[in-house]
Design a protein around this motif. Structure first.
Motif, PDB file in Angstrom:
ATOM      1  N   ARG A 421      -7.183   1.084  -3.262  1.00  0.00           N
ATOM      2  CA  ARG A 421      -7.873   0.129  -2.388  1.00  0.00           C
ATOM      3  C   ARG A 421      -9.348   0.459  -2.161  1.00  0.00           C
ATOM      4  NH1 ARG A 421      -2.911  -0.025   1.579  1.00  0.00           N
ATOM      5  NH2 ARG A 421      -1.914  -2.020   1.062  1.00  0.00           N
ATOM      6  N   PRO A 422      -9.723   1.730  -1.975  1.00  0.00           N
ATOM      7  CA  PRO A 422     -11.142   2.004  -1.711  1.00  0.00           C
ATOM      8  C   PRO A 422     -12.077   1.539  -2.816  1.00  0.00           C
ATOM      9  CG  PRO A 422      -9.806   3.903  -1.121  1.00  0.00           C
ATOM     10  CD  PRO A 422      -8.899   2.955  -1.833  1.00  0.00           C
ATOM     11  N   ILE A 491      -3.416  -7.964  -7.067  1.00  0.00           N
ATOM     12  CA  ILE A 491      -2.902  -6.922  -7.960  1.00  0.00           C
ATOM     13  C   ILE A 491      -2.927  -5.569  -7.256  1.00  0.00           C
ATOM     14  CG2 ILE A 491      -3.351  -5.652 -10.093  1.00  0.00           C
ATOM     15  CD1 ILE A 491      -2.227  -8.370 -10.637  1.00  0.00           C
ATOM     16  N   ILE A 492      -4.033  -5.265  -6.606  1.00  0.00           N
ATOM     17  CA  ILE A 492      -4.176  -3.975  -5.923  1.00  0.00           C
ATOM     18  C   ILE A 492      -3.149  -3.842  -4.808  1.00  0.00           C
ATOM     19  CG2 ILE A 492      -5.726  -2.565  -4.512  1.00  0.00           C
ATOM     20  CD1 ILE A 492      -8.067  -3.798  -6.110  1.00  0.00           C
ATOM     21  N   GLU A 493      -2.949  -4.919  -4.050  1.00  0.00           N
ATOM     22  CA  GLU A 493      -1.978  -4.859  -2.959  1.00  0.00           C
ATOM     23  C   GLU A 493      -0.558  -4.660  -3.470  1.00  0.00           C
ATOM     24  OE1 GLU A 493      -2.558  -4.720   0.392  1.00  0.00           O
ATOM     25  OE2 GLU A 493      -4.546  -4.382  -0.460  1.00  0.00           O
ATOM     26  N   GLN A 494      -0.231  -5.233  -4.599  1.00  0.00           N
ATOM     27  CA  GLN A 494       1.115  -5.092  -5.147  1.00  0.00           C
ATOM     28  C   GLN A 494       1.440  -3.652  -5.530  1.00  0.00           C
ATOM     29  OE1 GLN A 494       0.934  -8.543  -8.047  1.00  0.00           O
ATOM     30  NE2 GLN A 494       3.036  -8.779  -7.330  1.00  0.00           N
ATOM     31  N   VAL A 495       0.436  -2.915  -6.002  1.00  0.00           N
ATOM     32  CA  VAL A 495       0.710  -1.528  -6.400  1.00  0.00           C
ATOM     33  C   VAL A 495       0.470  -0.542  -5.258  1.00  0.00           C
ATOM     34  CG1 VAL A 495       0.185  -1.988  -8.819  1.00  0.00           C
ATOM     35  CG2 VAL A 495      -1.627  -1.155  -7.315  1.00  0.00           C
ATOM     36  N   GLY A 517     -13.358   0.130   2.591  1.00  0.00           N
ATOM     37  CA  GLY A 517     -12.502  -0.863   3.216  1.00  0.00           C
ATOM     38  C   GLY A 517     -12.426  -0.650   4.715  1.00  0.00           C
ATOM     39  N   ALA A 518     -11.531  -1.404   5.358  1.00  0.00           N
ATOM     40  CA  ALA A 518     -11.368  -1.310   6.800  1.00  0.00           C
ATOM     41  C   ALA A 518     -10.950   0.086   7.189  1.00  0.00           C
ATOM     42  CB  ALA A 518     -10.329  -2.330   7.255  1.00  0.00           C
ATOM     43  N   PRO A 519     -11.441   0.594   8.325  1.00  0.00           N
ATOM     44  CA  PRO A 519     -11.180   1.976   8.695  1.00  0.00           C
ATOM     45  C   PRO A 519      -9.714   2.271   8.920  1.00  0.00           C
ATOM     46  CG  PRO A 519     -12.240   0.774  10.508  1.00  0.00           C
ATOM     47  CD  PRO A 519     -12.330  -0.081   9.306  1.00  0.00           C
TER      48      PRO A 519
END
Length: 523
Positions: A421-422, A491-495, A517-519
């Protein structure tokens, strides 16, 4: 070697082929061939992951480093691997597993088409395949070098023998055959390594040299220092970063071990087991190499023949054959796993782009294509192996450290960091630019710049600069030119999430937002 040693070696080859034939029954489609259908137990995956990282280079190139410099061979090689896998067990292993379970892909690079775009996927696929051909070629050359010491066969004959045997079992049985043979090879390695360890300790006792007192001998002066010669702090840190990416999927074959387990949790356990083995077992294997200057005089300037010479002198027939089998088990484990990984990349990522017919492959035709690709890859790598000592490639350890370590980073960074995610803002522009600039940096540092520097560019910079260039550009371009579309974020959220439920996809970041991303958002 005498008849007993040859019997052990031939028996080993026979068992490997038999395992391949048995595994054939478990392979019904491409998923079975490349990822074992996600049915591999975590402990088998962990042992397979560990074994697929070895080759006979340890008993030639790294034996030479151990002979010349001592314990730095462990500190700057297996220790960074163990630490890198331990970090990756949490950071990468679960996410790589979800590529199969959530995205239903059979190749580690298959997700890149949607994570970035088709050109990025193809760039990484082609460069990864070419690098693997060179890498595996060095492994064939290493085992052929050892075989020539023990049997007198030529380098090319040794390459042909080992390559042909490996081609039979890994082509027939796919990843199941790779993993099961690696389990057998692990047992053989265990017996052979302990035998050699005991033989060296006994020989030292005959010379009235104690287990710990050996380090005080003049022949081992400086061998207890962790960082010496070209293997300094910069090299260690660079190698840690390289191995973090490489052994968690950047070189493709280890990614398949994570994908083969039944869940993300099992992939994590698999990686932890592999990390523990990398931390403990190489010490047993390296100890005889560290003691080699007290027992033998290497004939080659780099000391790469020291372990083979010591084995011939210390072990009785039968055990000698077992250790030679151990050499083979290392190399065949790595090369067969590489062949399977590259076949996955070609049949799943490259062939469908090149051929409309390939896009319509069914289970049977896809499986045939996978097996043919495996044979072709092995053939090409064997051809490269005959050129390892040529002016273009130089010696085995140069290929493994300079070429593979130096070129792996630019290929692995977009693939591995693209899971996290980052780095969601880094899109195709960041991926392709970092890849191309890293390859260019490798060429510049190792050739034009090195030619104009007195004594050449130090090894630590040869391997670290391409990685650093790729990493900085991948992050910087993602920050300056974010390309986090809803489709890529999905895609990123799925993995990055467990369970089968729908996942919330964050909105694309605006330029200037925090790259991490969000803290409160976890990795």
């Amino acid at each position: 070697m005498n008849g007993l040693d040859w019997a052990v070696l031939i028996g080993y080859f026979g068992v490997m082929v038999a395992i391949g034939l048995w595994s054939h029954k478990r392979v019904d489609d491409v998923s079975d061939f490349f990822t074992a259908g996600g049915k591999m137990p975590w402990w088998l995956s962990g042992i397979s992951h560990h074994m697929s990282g070895y080759s006979a280079v340890m008993f030639t190139g790294y034996a030479g480093i151990a002979y010349t410099y001592g314990v730095t061979s462990f500190i700057t090689w297996s220790f960074p691997i163990a630490l890198g896998i331990a970090i990756g067990s949490k950071l990468f292993a679960p996410r790589v597993n979800r590529l199969r379970s959530r995205l239903h892909v059979a190749s580690p690079l298959e997700y890149l088409k949607n994570r970035y775009n088709l050109p990025t996927q193809q760039a990484l696929a082609w460069s990864g395949m070419l690098l693997k051909i060179v890498d595996v070629g060095a492994k064939w050359a290493a085992i052929a070098t050892l075989l020539s010491v023990f049997t007198g066969v030529t380098l090319n004959q040794g390459i042909l023998i080992t390559g042909a045997i490996t081609a039979v079992y890994c082509t027939i049985g796919g990843l199941w055959a790779d993993a099961l043979t690696e389990l057998g090879q692990f047992v053989i390695q265990l017996l052979a390594g302990i035998s050699m360890f005991v033989a060296v300790v006994a020989k030292l006792n005959d010379k009235h040299i104690g287990f710990f007192g050996a380090w005080d001998e003049s022949a081992l002066h400086g061998h207890g220092k962790p960082l010496v010669g070209p293997y300094g702090t910069v090299f260690l840190l660079a190698f840690l970063f390289i191995k973090l990416f490489e052994y968690n999927g950047g070189m493709l074959n280890q990614a398949q071990r994570y994908m083969a387990t039944g869940s993300a949790r099992e992939a994590e356990r698999s990686a932890r087991l592999s990390a523990i083995l990398w931390l403990v077992w190489p010490v047993v294997l390296f100890f005889p190499m560290w003691m080699a200057p007290l027992l033998v005089h290497a004939k080659k300037p780099d000391g790469s023949d020291s372990y083979a010479l010591m084995t011939e002198q210390l072990l009785p027939h039968g055990l000698l054959g077992l250790v030679v089998v151990g050499f083979f088990s290392h190399t065949m484990a790595m090369c067969s796993s590489d062949a399977n990984a590259i076949a996955a990349v070609f049949t799943r990522d490259v062939a469908p782009v090149l051929s409309q017919r390939a896009r319509g492959w069914g289970d049977r035709s896809g499986l045939i294509a996978a097996r043919v690709t495996t044979v072709v890859f092995l053939g090409l790598s064997m051809a490269v192996a005959t050129q390892v000592n040529s002016p273009a490639f130089k010696d085995i350890i140069t290929v493994v450290i300079k070429w593979v370590a130096g070129l792996m980073g630019p290929i692995a960074i977009p693939m591995m960091l693209g899971l996290l995610r980052p780095f969601r803002r880094s899109g195709p522009t960041a991926a392709l630019t970092s890849w191309a600039a890293g390859l260019l940096a490798f060429w510049l540092v190792n050739y034009p710049i090195s030619w104009n520097v007195d004594g050449g560019v130090p090894l630590q910079y040869q391997v670290s600069i391409p990685l650093a260039v790729s990493l900085v550009l991948y992050i910087l371009i993602g920050y300056l030119k974010p390309e986090d579309t809803p489709e890529r974020l999905a895609i990123i959220e799925q993995v990055n999430t467990d369970g089968d439920g729908a996942t919330a996809v964050p909105a694309p970041a605006a330029a200037g937002d925090n790259i991490a991303g969000a803290p409160n958002q976890p990795l």
